[in-house]
Design an enzyme around this catalytic site. Structure first.
Site, PDB file in Angstrom:
ATOM      1  N   GLY A  48       0.787  -1.236   0.000  1.00 23.38           N
ATOM      2  CA  GLY A  48       0.000   0.000   0.000  1.00 23.38           C
ATOM      3  C   GLY A  48       0.816   1.282   0.000  1.00 23.38           C
ATOM      4  CD  GLU A 103       1.603   0.778   6.510  1.00 16.84           C
ATOM      5  OE1 GLU A 103       1.180   1.038   5.374  1.00 16.84           O
ATOM      6  OE2 GLU A 103       1.390  -0.312   7.058  1.00 16.84           O
ATOM      7  CG  ASP A 104      -1.263   2.199   2.672  1.00 18.86           C
ATOM      8  OD1 ASP A 104      -0.695   1.650   3.643  1.00 18.86           O
ATOM      9  OD2 ASP A 104      -2.151   1.623   2.017  1.00 18.86           O
ATOM     10  CG  ASP A 107      -8.385   0.510   9.026  1.00 21.16           C
ATOM     11  OD1 ASP A 107      -9.198   0.980   9.835  1.00 21.16           O
ATOM     12  OD2 ASP A 107      -8.727  -0.065   7.989  1.00 21.16           O
ATOM     13  CB  VAL A 157     -10.128   5.754   1.003  1.00 12.75           C
ATOM     14  CG1 VAL A 157     -11.054   6.846   1.480  1.00 12.75           C
ATOM     15  CG2 VAL A 157      -9.183   5.311   2.117  1.00 12.75           C
ATOM     16  CG  ASP A 163      -5.947  -3.471  -1.833  1.00 12.84           C
ATOM     17  OD1 ASP A 163      -5.606  -2.963  -0.752  1.00 12.84           O
ATOM     18  OD2 ASP A 163      -6.432  -4.616  -1.937  1.00 12.84           O
ATOM     19  NE  ARG A 169      -2.115  -3.321  -4.006  1.00 10.36           N
ATOM     20  CZ  ARG A 169      -2.278  -3.458  -2.699  1.00 10.36           C
ATOM     21  NH1 ARG A 169      -2.168  -2.404  -1.906  1.00 10.36           N
ATOM     22  NH2 ARG A 169      -2.552  -4.630  -2.167  1.00 10.36           N
TER      23      ARG A 169
END
Ligand code: PRP
Length: 187
Positions: A48, A103-104, A107, A157, A163, A169
C-alpha cells in the site's frame, strides 16, 4: 489511472493528486530537517505504501537507505484480522540504525504497533512513522505517528497505493468507494 477511469465504483474523490503530493512534499521537508546529519533506513511497507514512498523519497534531499517489507494484516475481505503476517522481510539489519517507516494508512493500528515493536526488538536506534492517512475512528492499537498526511473519516478509500480487492492501487488520487460495491461483493 485517474478518477474518470473509475467513476462506476467511486462515490467521490476525497483527496486530489495535487493535494496528496503537496502534503507529502511538506512532510519530506520536515523529515530532511529532523534527520539532518543522519542516514535513516526508510522502510516501505508493501504494497500500500509504494506511491507515498516514491513521492516522499524523491522529494527528500538527505542521504537515506531504502528497504522494503511486506506485511499483511487483512484476510481476503476488508476488515482487519489483527494477525500480522510477514510476506517479505527487510534486507538490512536495523540494529543501531535510525529507521523511518512509511505507510499508506493506519486503520486499526495493528500493523504499525507490531512493526514498531519488532524493529525495537531488532535493536533500531530510533523508529518513527510517516503514514499518509490516519483513520482515528478505527484505532484499537496504540501508534505514535510522528508524521502524517491526512486524518480521514471512517470511509472505505482506495487509490494512491490503497486497494480494493488488490485493484485500483494505481489510481493517482484517493477516492471513496460506493458502499454498494463492497457490500455487493461480500453478500
Ligand atoms: C493495509 C495498509 C496497512 C494496514 C493498515 O495493508 O497498507 O499496512 O493495512 O491496517 P491496520 O492499521 O488495521 O493494521 P494490507 O495488509 O491490506 O496490505 P497491502 O498494503 O498489501 O494492501
Amino acid at each position: 489511472m485517474q478518477i474518470a477511469d473509475v467513476q462506476d465504483i467511486i462515490d467521490h474523490e476525497m483527496l486530489s493528486h495535487d493535494e496528496i503530493v503537496n502534503r507529502i512534499h511538506e512532510v519530506a521537508k520536515q523529515i530532511d530537517k529532523d534527520y539532518a546529519g543522519k542516514t535513516p533506513i526508510v522502510i516501505c511497507v508493501l504494497k500500500g505504501a509504494v506511491a507515498t514512498y516514491y513521492e516522499l523519497t524523491q522529494a527528500m534531499t538527505i542521504p537515506m537507505k531504502m528497504d522494503f517489507m511486506s506485511l499483511s494484516s487483512y484476510g481476503s475481505g476488508f476488515e482487519s484480522t489483527g494477525k500480522i503476517t510477514v510476506r517479505q522481510d527487510l534486507s538490512y539489519d536495523v540494529a543501531g540504525e535510525d529507521v523511518l517507516i512509511v505507510e499508506d494508512i493506519v486503520d486499526s493500528g495493528n500493523t504499525l504497533h507490531w512493526l514498531v515493536g519488532e524493529l525495537n526488538r531488532r535493536g533500531a536506534k530510533s523508529v518513527e512513522i510517516f503514514s499518509l492517512l490516519e483513520k482515528p475512528a478505527r484505532h484499537t492499537a496504540k501508534v505514535e505517528l510522528k508524521y502524517k498526511g491526512f486524518v480521514i473519516p471512517d470511509e472505505f478509500v482506495l487509490g494512491f497505493g490503497l486497494d480494493y480487492d488488490e485493484e485500483y492501487r494505481n489510481l493517482d488520487s484517493i477516492a471513496v468507494i460506493k458502499p454498494e460495491v463492497y457490500k455487493g461483493a461480500n453478500s
